[in-house]
Design a protein around this motif. Sequence first.
Motif, PDB file in Angstrom:
ATOM      1  N   UNK A 114      75.525  47.090  49.082  1.00  0.00           N
ATOM      2  CA  UNK A 114      76.646  47.692  49.820  1.00  0.00           C
ATOM      3  C   UNK A 114      77.326  48.807  49.027  1.00  0.00           C
ATOM      4  N   UNK A 115      77.126  48.818  47.723  1.00  0.00           N
ATOM      5  CA  UNK A 115      77.707  49.891  46.912  1.00  0.00           C
ATOM      6  C   UNK A 115      77.020  51.232  47.188  1.00  0.00           C
ATOM      7  N   UNK A 116      75.816  51.181  47.771  1.00  0.00           N
ATOM      8  CA  UNK A 116      75.030  52.394  48.005  1.00  0.00           C
ATOM      9  C   UNK A 116      74.756  52.646  49.483  1.00  0.00           C
ATOM     10  N   UNK A 117      75.238  51.768  50.350  1.00  0.00           N
ATOM     11  CA  UNK A 117      74.957  51.869  51.784  1.00  0.00           C
ATOM     12  C   UNK A 117      76.282  51.782  52.550  1.00  0.00           C
ATOM     13  N   UNK A 118      76.624  52.844  53.259  1.00  0.00           N
ATOM     14  CA  UNK A 118      77.928  52.928  53.922  1.00  0.00           C
ATOM     15  C   UNK A 118      78.137  51.818  54.951  1.00  0.00           C
ATOM     16  N   UNK A 119      77.111  51.497  55.756  1.00  0.00           N
ATOM     17  CA  UNK A 119      77.262  50.469  56.780  1.00  0.00           C
ATOM     18  C   UNK A 119      77.437  49.082  56.166  1.00  0.00           C
ATOM     19  N   UNK A 120      76.642  48.778  55.148  1.00  0.00           N
ATOM     20  CA  UNK A 120      76.794  47.484  54.490  1.00  0.00           C
ATOM     21  C   UNK A 120      78.124  47.401  53.756  1.00  0.00           C
ATOM     22  N   UNK A 121      78.578  48.526  53.201  1.00  0.00           N
ATOM     23  CA  UNK A 121      79.885  48.556  52.539  1.00  0.00           C
ATOM     24  C   UNK A 121      80.991  48.266  53.556  1.00  0.00           C
ATOM     25  N   UNK A 122      80.856  48.843  54.736  1.00  0.00           N
ATOM     26  CA  UNK A 122      81.843  48.600  55.795  1.00  0.00           C
ATOM     27  C   UNK A 122      81.875  47.110  56.147  1.00  0.00           C
ATOM     28  N   UNK A 123      80.697  46.488  56.286  1.00  0.00           N
ATOM     29  CA  UNK A 123      80.639  45.059  56.614  1.00  0.00           C
ATOM     30  C   UNK A 123      81.192  44.204  55.481  1.00  0.00           C
ATOM     31  N   UNK A 124      80.951  44.609  54.258  1.00  0.00           N
ATOM     32  CA  UNK A 124      81.510  43.879  53.110  1.00  0.00           C
ATOM     33  C   UNK A 124      83.032  43.969  53.115  1.00  0.00           C
ATOM     34  N   UNK A 125      83.550  45.140  53.454  1.00  0.00           N
ATOM     35  CA  UNK A 125      85.010  45.291  53.524  1.00  0.00           C
ATOM     36  C   UNK A 125      85.595  44.444  54.649  1.00  0.00           C
ATOM     37  N   UNK A 126      84.879  44.352  55.774  1.00  0.00           N
ATOM     38  CA  UNK A 126      85.310  43.487  56.872  1.00  0.00           C
ATOM     39  C   UNK A 126      85.404  42.040  56.382  1.00  0.00           C
ATOM     40  N   UNK A 127      84.391  41.603  55.660  1.00  0.00           N
ATOM     41  CA  UNK A 127      84.370  40.247  55.121  1.00  0.00           C
ATOM     42  C   UNK A 127      85.543  40.018  54.164  1.00  0.00           C
ATOM     43  N   UNK A 129      88.403  41.707  53.957  1.00  0.00           N
ATOM     44  CA  UNK A 129      89.679  41.767  54.690  1.00  0.00           C
ATOM     45  C   UNK A 129      89.910  40.497  55.504  1.00  0.00           C
ATOM     46  N   UNK A 130      88.824  39.956  56.075  1.00  0.00           N
ATOM     47  CA  UNK A 130      88.952  38.743  56.883  1.00  0.00           C
ATOM     48  C   UNK A 130      89.395  37.567  56.002  1.00  0.00           C
ATOM     49  N   UNK A 131      88.794  37.435  54.822  1.00  0.00           N
ATOM     50  CA  UNK A 131      89.188  36.364  53.909  1.00  0.00           C
ATOM     51  C   UNK A 131      90.654  36.532  53.515  1.00  0.00           C
ATOM     52  N   UNK A 134      92.978  35.750  56.515  1.00  0.00           N
ATOM     53  CA  UNK A 134      93.062  34.311  56.791  1.00  0.00           C
ATOM     54  C   UNK A 134      93.944  33.599  55.776  1.00  0.00           C
ATOM     55  N   UNK A 135      93.788  33.960  54.518  1.00  0.00           N
ATOM     56  CA  UNK A 135      94.628  33.361  53.477  1.00  0.00           C
ATOM     57  C   UNK A 135      96.093  33.760  53.661  1.00  0.00           C
ATOM     58  N   UNK A 136      96.321  35.040  53.899  1.00  0.00           N
ATOM     59  CA  UNK A 136      97.691  35.546  54.049  1.00  0.00           C
ATOM     60  C   UNK A 136      98.422  34.861  55.200  1.00  0.00           C
ATOM     61  N   UNK A 137      97.723  34.663  56.315  1.00  0.00           N
ATOM     62  CA  UNK A 137      98.327  34.022  57.483  1.00  0.00           C
ATOM     63  C   UNK A 137      98.951  32.672  57.103  1.00  0.00           C
TER      64      UNK A 137
END
Length: 196
Positions: A114-127, A129-131, A134-137
Amino acid sequence: MPKVGMEPVRRQQLIEATLQSVAELGLQATTINSISKKAGMSSGIISHYFGGKQGLIEATVRYLLSSLQRSLLHKTAQGCSPEQRLMFIVEANFAVVQQQSDTTRTWLSFWAHSMHDAQLHRLQRVNARRLYSNLLYSFKQLMAQGEAREAAELSAAMIDGLWLRAVLSKADDAQFDSAQDLAKRYIQSLIQQFGV
C-alpha cells in the motif's frame, strides 16, 4: 453460457484463490495465472469479473475489511456498554480469521504494498480510520473529547502493533490470546487514567 447465480460463487472462489496465492507467493509474484490456477478457472474470468489483477486485489482487500467489520457488528449487535464494545473491538481485530496464516500473510503483503499503490493505500487508510472511529465512539462515552481522541489513537496503535508483532513472530494461538489480553488491559488502563 454461464449458469445463472454463479457470479457471486466464482467471485468468492477467486478472492479465496487470491488469498492463497498472495500468502504463498507474495503480492508481487502473484499473477493472474497463479490465481486462476488455484481457483481452477480460466484466467479470462478474472478480467471478466474484476477487470484484471488490480481489481481482484482490491476486491480481496475489501473482503478482508468487510470480514473484520462483520465480526465487530456481530459482537455488538445485542447492545453493550462502551467498555464492553472496546473489548469487542480488540477481539474482532484478533479474531481467528485474522490469525489464519493465509490471511495474515495477505494483510502483511497488502500493508507493505500500500505504500506504493494508491488504491491499496486508500483502503489501508479506510481500515485505519474505521478502527480509530470505532474506538473513539466508545471512548467518548467514557471520557472528555480530547482524552477520548488520544485514547483512541493510542489504542489503535497498540492493537496494530501487538497484532503485527504476533504475526511477525509466527505466534501460536496462546501468543495471540496473550497479545489480545495485553491490548484489553492497555485499554482498561486508559479508561482508569482518563475516565470520568
